[in-house]
Design a protein around this motif. Structure first.
Motif, PDB file in Angstrom:
ATOM      1  N   ASP A 121     -24.459  58.310  -2.326  1.00 50.33           N
ATOM      2  CA  ASP A 121     -25.656  57.482  -2.136  1.00 50.33           C
ATOM      3  C   ASP A 121     -26.526  58.023  -1.001  1.00 50.33           C
ATOM      4  OD1 ASP A 121     -24.647  55.877  -4.123  1.00 50.33           O
ATOM      5  OD2 ASP A 121     -23.937  54.292  -2.778  1.00 50.33           O
ATOM      6  N   GLU A 122     -25.870  58.480   0.056  1.00 47.40           N
ATOM      7  CA  GLU A 122     -26.616  59.028   1.196  1.00 47.40           C
ATOM      8  C   GLU A 122     -27.387  60.285   0.796  1.00 47.40           C
ATOM      9  OE1 GLU A 122     -24.231  59.339   4.849  1.00 47.40           O
ATOM     10  OE2 GLU A 122     -22.717  58.149   3.806  1.00 47.40           O
ATOM     11  N   VAL A 123     -26.772  61.127  -0.030  1.00 44.73           N
ATOM     12  CA  VAL A 123     -27.430  62.354  -0.469  1.00 44.73           C
ATOM     13  C   VAL A 123     -28.649  62.033  -1.330  1.00 44.73           C
ATOM     14  CG1 VAL A 123     -27.163  64.315  -2.057  1.00 44.73           C
ATOM     15  CG2 VAL A 123     -25.482  63.924  -0.252  1.00 44.73           C
ATOM     16  N   GLN A 124     -28.517  61.064  -2.219  1.00 42.30           N
ATOM     17  CA  GLN A 124     -29.659  60.681  -3.053  1.00 42.30           C
ATOM     18  C   GLN A 124     -30.816  60.179  -2.196  1.00 42.30           C
ATOM     19  OE1 GLN A 124     -28.800  57.704  -6.029  1.00 42.30           O
ATOM     20  NE2 GLN A 124     -30.858  57.779  -6.894  1.00 42.30           N
ATOM     21  N   LEU A 125     -30.505  59.364  -1.194  1.00 42.49           N
ATOM     22  CA  LEU A 125     -31.537  58.834  -0.308  1.00 42.49           C
ATOM     23  C   LEU A 125     -32.157  59.948   0.525  1.00 42.49           C
ATOM     24  CD1 LEU A 125     -32.946  56.234   0.754  1.00 42.49           C
ATOM     25  CD2 LEU A 125     -31.184  56.156   2.533  1.00 42.49           C
ATOM     26  N   CYS A 126     -31.332  60.876   1.006  1.00 38.06           N
ATOM     27  CA  CYS A 126     -31.840  61.993   1.791  1.00 38.06           C
ATOM     28  C   CYS A 126     -32.759  62.860   0.940  1.00 38.06           C
ATOM     29  CB  CYS A 126     -30.687  62.825   2.346  1.00 38.06           C
ATOM     30  SG  CYS A 126     -31.202  64.160   3.454  1.00 38.06           S
ATOM     31  N   GLY A 127     -32.425  63.017  -0.333  1.00 34.16           N
ATOM     32  CA  GLY A 127     -33.282  63.768  -1.236  1.00 34.16           C
ATOM     33  C   GLY A 127     -34.663  63.132  -1.333  1.00 34.16           C
TER      34      GLY A 127
END
Length: 231
Positions: free
Chosen positions: A127-133
């Motif tokens: 989830d963090e990676v998607q948000l960072c993207g």
């Protein structure tokens, strides 16, 4: 998608990859999709956010279903919500540009992405990676630096702040590269049977128990994820 879009991978694919590379390929290579209770409740949550539409509250402008793109890392997608906070200066105390001008609005506005998830915080960083993207896209589109964003979880009804530090940014770019490799190859990785399979809406399509190659597949998956997480 048109030919130009083929150069990009979807932001949602980053989350799918860290959850399960095979799930990522089934969705983004083979075009498979199946809904279960978990995905249905997640979809309803996103639709509820989308219906809010754009709204301005004094010093806050809320934008929903905002289309995003980053040509630098080659991702595109849609942000659930981006909160734009009006600030006096576009530059922070460290000299970073953190705010931009918005069409038909006066002043400077600092973007803060918010992604909605139906469940609760997870042990992995999907989830963090998607948000960072999403943040990387906004930074490129607006010419700003975004230090953090929020994940809202439906089960806990709370937000969790995510700091976009150097490690998370690097992880996001590494995952993007891995997703692009899978999409470009057109090959679907072997399944790994685990607890997460029970919650996966694609279980009947994937058939992990029938098609798993056992230890060799597990070693392959562990190697892939280790390379992404540890560079």
């Amino acid at each position: 998608m048109n030919d130009a879009d083929d150069e990009f991978v979807m932001l949602s694919a980053l989350q799918h990859y860290l959850f399960c590379p095979r799930q990522c390929a089934l969705i983004h290579v083979e075009g498979a999709w199946s809904e279960n209770f978990l995905t249905a409740t997640g979809r309803v949550l996103h639709e509820r956010v989308d219906r809010q539409g754009a709204e301005t509250r004094k010093d806050m402008h809320l934008a929903t279903s905002l289309r995003l793109v980053s040509k630098r890392i080659g991702v595109m997608g849609v942000a659930d919500k981006v909160e734009f906070l009006r600030v006096e200066s576009p530059v922070d105390s460290d000299g970073r540009v953190i705010a931009a001008c918005l069409p038909k609005r006066t002043g400077y506005w600092r973007p803060h992405p918010v992604e909605y998830k139906r469940g609760r915080p997870k042990e992995h960083r999907a989830d963090e990676v998607q948000l960072c993207g999403q943040a990387l896209c906004l930074e490129e589109m607006l010419g700003v630096v975004i230090p953090c964003g929020d994940l809202f979880y439906g089960e806990t009804r709370r937000r969790v702040e995510v700091v976009f530090d150097a490690d998370l940014r690097l992880l996001t770019e590494n995952v993007t590269a891995r997703v692009r490799e899978i999409v470009s190859s057109g090959e679907t990785p072997p399944p790994i049977v685990g607890k997460k399979c029970e919650a996966c809406s694609l279980k009947e399509i994937c058939r992990p128990e029938e098609t798993s190659t056992g230890r060799s597949a597990r070693r392959w998956l562990e190697k892939q994820l280790d390379e992404v997480l540890n560079g």
